[in-house]
Design an enzyme around this catalytic site. Structure first.
Site, PDB file in Angstrom:
ATOM      1  N   LEU A  65      42.288  48.022  41.860  1.00 34.77           N
ATOM      2  CA  LEU A  65      41.969  49.266  41.150  1.00 34.77           C
ATOM      3  C   LEU A  65      41.080  50.181  41.980  1.00 34.77           C
ATOM      4  CD1 LEU A  65      41.464  47.721  37.599  1.00 34.77           C
ATOM      5  CD2 LEU A  65      43.339  49.212  38.314  1.00 34.77           C
ATOM      6  N   GLY A 108      49.703  43.579  38.036  1.00 32.58           N
ATOM      7  CA  GLY A 108      50.552  43.370  39.205  1.00 32.58           C
ATOM      8  C   GLY A 108      50.650  41.901  39.603  1.00 32.58           C
ATOM      9  N   GLU A 111      53.465  40.767  37.737  1.00 36.17           N
ATOM     10  CA  GLU A 111      54.683  41.307  38.359  1.00 36.17           C
ATOM     11  C   GLU A 111      55.070  40.473  39.586  1.00 36.17           C
ATOM     12  OE1 GLU A 111      55.126  45.850  37.590  1.00 36.17           O
ATOM     13  OE2 GLU A 111      53.114  45.556  38.390  1.00 36.17           O
ATOM     14  N   GLU A 131      47.489  47.244  32.223  1.00 36.05           N
ATOM     15  CA  GLU A 131      47.912  48.617  32.497  1.00 36.05           C
ATOM     16  C   GLU A 131      47.822  49.466  31.236  1.00 36.05           C
ATOM     17  OE1 GLU A 131      49.482  45.908  33.482  1.00 36.05           O
ATOM     18  OE2 GLU A 131      50.438  46.157  35.431  1.00 36.05           O
ATOM     19  N   GLY A 139      54.205  49.167  37.690  1.00 36.29           N
ATOM     20  CA  GLY A 139      54.868  49.876  38.786  1.00 36.29           C
ATOM     21  C   GLY A 139      55.429  48.933  39.837  1.00 36.29           C
TER      22      GLY A 139
HETATM   23  C1  1HE Z   1      38.931  43.764  41.290  1.00 32.46           C
HETATM   24  C2  1HE Z   1      40.056  43.593  40.459  1.00 32.46           C
HETATM   25  C3  1HE Z   1      41.122  44.538  40.560  1.00 32.46           C
HETATM   26  C4  1HE Z   1      38.653  42.008  40.046  1.00 32.46           C
HETATM   27  N1  1HE Z   1      40.982  45.539  41.447  1.00 32.46           N
HETATM   28  N2  1HE Z   1      38.864  44.789  42.141  1.00 32.46           N
HETATM   29  N3  1HE Z   1      44.065  44.631  36.855  1.00 32.46           N
HETATM   30  C5  1HE Z   1      43.118  44.532  35.895  1.00 32.46           C
HETATM   31  O1  1HE Z   1      42.887  45.443  35.135  1.00 32.46           O
HETATM   32  C6  1HE Z   1      42.326  43.257  35.883  1.00 32.46           C
HETATM   33  C7  1HE Z   1      40.918  43.524  36.315  1.00 32.46           C
HETATM   34  N4  1HE Z   1      40.162  42.294  36.531  1.00 32.46           N
HETATM   35  C8  1HE Z   1      39.638  41.542  35.525  1.00 32.46           C
HETATM   36  O2  1HE Z   1      39.898  41.770  34.346  1.00 32.46           O
HETATM   37  C9  1HE Z   1      38.749  40.400  35.921  1.00 32.46           C
HETATM   38  O3  1HE Z   1      38.288  40.648  37.234  1.00 32.46           O
HETATM   39  C10 1HE Z   1      39.415  39.008  35.892  1.00 32.46           C
HETATM   40  C11 1HE Z   1      39.692  38.589  34.436  1.00 32.46           C
HETATM   41  C12 1HE Z   1      40.717  38.971  36.686  1.00 32.46           C
HETATM   42  C13 1HE Z   1      38.455  37.976  36.546  1.00 32.46           C
HETATM   43  O4  1HE Z   1      37.181  38.058  35.938  1.00 32.46           O
HETATM   44  P1  1HE Z   1      35.925  37.441  36.711  1.00 32.46           P
HETATM   45  O5  1HE Z   1      34.739  37.570  35.764  1.00 32.46           O
HETATM   46  O6  1HE Z   1      36.247  36.108  37.223  1.00 32.46           O
HETATM   47  O7  1HE Z   1      35.697  38.363  38.006  1.00 32.46           O
HETATM   48  P2  1HE Z   1      35.016  39.825  38.128  1.00 32.46           P
HETATM   49  O8  1HE Z   1      33.529  39.676  38.155  1.00 32.46           O
HETATM   50  O9  1HE Z   1      35.549  40.764  37.111  1.00 32.46           O
HETATM   51  O10 1HE Z   1      35.554  40.330  39.525  1.00 32.46           O
HETATM   52  C14 1HE Z   1      35.053  39.815  40.766  1.00 32.46           C
HETATM   53  C15 1HE Z   1      35.192  40.913  41.798  1.00 32.46           C
HETATM   54  O11 1HE Z   1      36.580  41.231  41.943  1.00 32.46           O
HETATM   55  C16 1HE Z   1      34.528  42.217  41.360  1.00 32.46           C
HETATM   56  O12 1HE Z   1      34.087  42.891  42.518  1.00 32.46           O
HETATM   57  P3  1HE Z   1      32.543  42.781  42.997  1.00 32.46           P
HETATM   58  O13 1HE Z   1      32.500  43.597  44.257  1.00 32.46           O
HETATM   59  O14 1HE Z   1      31.737  43.362  41.864  1.00 32.46           O
HETATM   60  O15 1HE Z   1      32.259  41.323  43.204  1.00 32.46           O
HETATM   61  C17 1HE Z   1      35.668  42.995  40.736  1.00 32.46           C
HETATM   62  O16 1HE Z   1      35.441  44.405  40.761  1.00 32.46           O
HETATM   63  C18 1HE Z   1      36.799  42.611  41.664  1.00 32.46           C
HETATM   64  N5  1HE Z   1      38.096  42.773  41.005  1.00 32.46           N
HETATM   65  N6  1HE Z   1      39.858  42.487  39.677  1.00 32.46           N
HETATM   66  C19 1HE Z   1      39.869  45.645  42.211  1.00 32.46           C
HETATM   67  N7  1HE Z   1      42.239  44.433  39.827  1.00 32.46           N
HETATM   68  C20 1HE Z   1      52.048  47.976  40.731  1.00 32.46           C
HETATM   69  S1  1HE Z   1      51.182  48.540  39.447  1.00 32.46           S
HETATM   70  C21 1HE Z   1      50.228  47.242  38.854  1.00 32.46           C
HETATM   71  C22 1HE Z   1      49.186  47.787  37.947  1.00 32.46           C
HETATM   72  C23 1HE Z   1      48.109  46.820  37.638  1.00 32.46           C
HETATM   73  O17 1HE Z   1      48.081  45.722  38.143  1.00 32.46           O
HETATM   74  S2  1HE Z   1      46.924  47.350  36.555  1.00 32.46           S
HETATM   75  C24 1HE Z   1      45.981  45.942  36.215  1.00 32.46           C
HETATM   76  C25 1HE Z   1      44.831  45.809  37.148  1.00 32.46           C
END
Ligand code: 1HE
Length: 257
Positions: A65, A108, A111, A131, A139
């Site tokens: 993200l 993703g 996906e 999403e 996507g």
């Molecule tokens: C990230 C991401 C990410 C973690 N992009 N940095 N995906 C989401 O909306 C899911 C977002 N993530 C979460 O809900 C949670 O991170 C988890 C449930 C997966 C894991 O939770 P947790 O408590 O083990 O980890 P955390 O503390 O949330 O994350 C650890 C680090 O990873 C933290 O960064 P830090 O620098 O603060 O340590 C987070 O910011 C980072 N991080 N997930 C960027 N997704 C082709 S289109 C597809 C469209 C999509 O996939 S949209 C869904 C995106």
């Protein structure tokens, strides 16, 4: 080694592809998507099946993200098409791919898992499509592949309401074909990969390339494509030898192998 966020290990005829960006929950940056594409496009010729898994507590948190910046419509389109190309090299590539799932398999990440041929989940696995709540849409081919696993109604519900499926409900819904105890997904996936690697290559090719196309064809076209594929597969020397082995009592019986 293909990138700092992805590793490739070859164990005999199995490729083990691992997302190694555990600190960021294996979030898929553009670089990581391109590394996946290049890895599956360039698997060594001796590889006959692959396993993909993720380092750390989660299989994959989906799109990175932090890279989701202002894009105009055309850039957004090309970004999505880049994911399509990469994941197509998994689904329609050279070898069957088994996903070993644990923790978050979201956005993703789901996906990516959906582009694999077999999914093995451990009991920590959960599935979601955030999403919907992030104001975006899938996507990476999710709108095509995910309804084929769980149906459009369940996907609509997940995206509209933020519903999460746990491992057991996810298996029942159709996300994974196997559910194993915590920490055992990789071993089970590897065991399956070894079994799949032992199939006749044309059988695996038919399952990867003919079956998904047949399922999209009108029945009459599907029967015709099936007949072509069946004719090609049965004519291979490997098929003839395998049938002969059964008739001569040298092959496993069904359910007793
Ligand atoms: C990230 C991401 C990410 C973690 N992009 N940095 N995906 C989401 O909306 C899911 C977002 N993530 C979460 O809900 C949670 O991170 C988890 C449930 C997966 C894991 O939770 P947790 O408590 O083990 O980890 P955390 O503390 O949330 O994350 C650890 C680090 O990873 C933290 O960064 P830090 O620098 O603060 O340590 C987070 O910011 C980072 N991080 N997930 C960027 N997704 C082709 S289109 C597809 C469209 C999509 O996939 S949209 C869904 C995106």
């Amino acid at each position: 080694m293909t990138s700092t966020d992805l590793s490739l290990e070859i164990a005999d005829d199995i490729a083990i592809v691992r997302l190694t960006r555990g600190k960021k929950r294996n979030a898929l940056s553009d670089a990581l998507i391109l590394a996946l594409r290049d890895t599956f496009l360039n698997l060594p010729p001796q590889v006959r099946a692959a396993v993909i898994d993720g380092e750390g507590e989660h299989f994959c948190a989906g799109l990175d993200l932090s890279e989701l910046k202002e894009r105009d419509a055309g850039q957004g389109l090309h970004h999505s098409r880049m994911w399509h190309t990469a994941l197509d090299h998994i689904q329609m590539g050279t070898v069957p791919v088994i996903a070993a799932l644990h923790g978050a398999v979201v956005g993703g990440g789901l996906e990516l898992a959906s582009a694999c041929h077999i999914r093995v989940a451990d009991q920590t696995t959960f599935y979601a499509l955030p999403e919907g709540s992030r104001g975006i849409f899938v996507g990476g081919g999710g709108s095509v592949r995910i309804p084929k696993l769980i149906g459009a109604a369940r996907m609509t519900d997940m995206m509209m309401t933020g519903r999460t499926y746990n491992a057991a409900d996810g298996e029942r819904a159709g996300f994974a074909q196997y559910l194993v105890p915590q920490g055992q997904a990789f071993d089970k996936a590897l065991e399956l990969a070894r079994r799949v690697a032992g199939n006749a290559p044309l059988t695996n090719y038919a399952l990867m390339h003919a079956l998904p196309r047949i399922s999209e064809q009108p029945a009459d076209h599907g029967y015709f494509t099936e007949a072509l594929m069946a004719g090609i597969a049965q004519a291979s020397p490997e098929a003839k030898e395998r049938v002969r082995a059964f008739l001569e009592g040298r092959a496993d019986k069904v359910g007793r192998g």
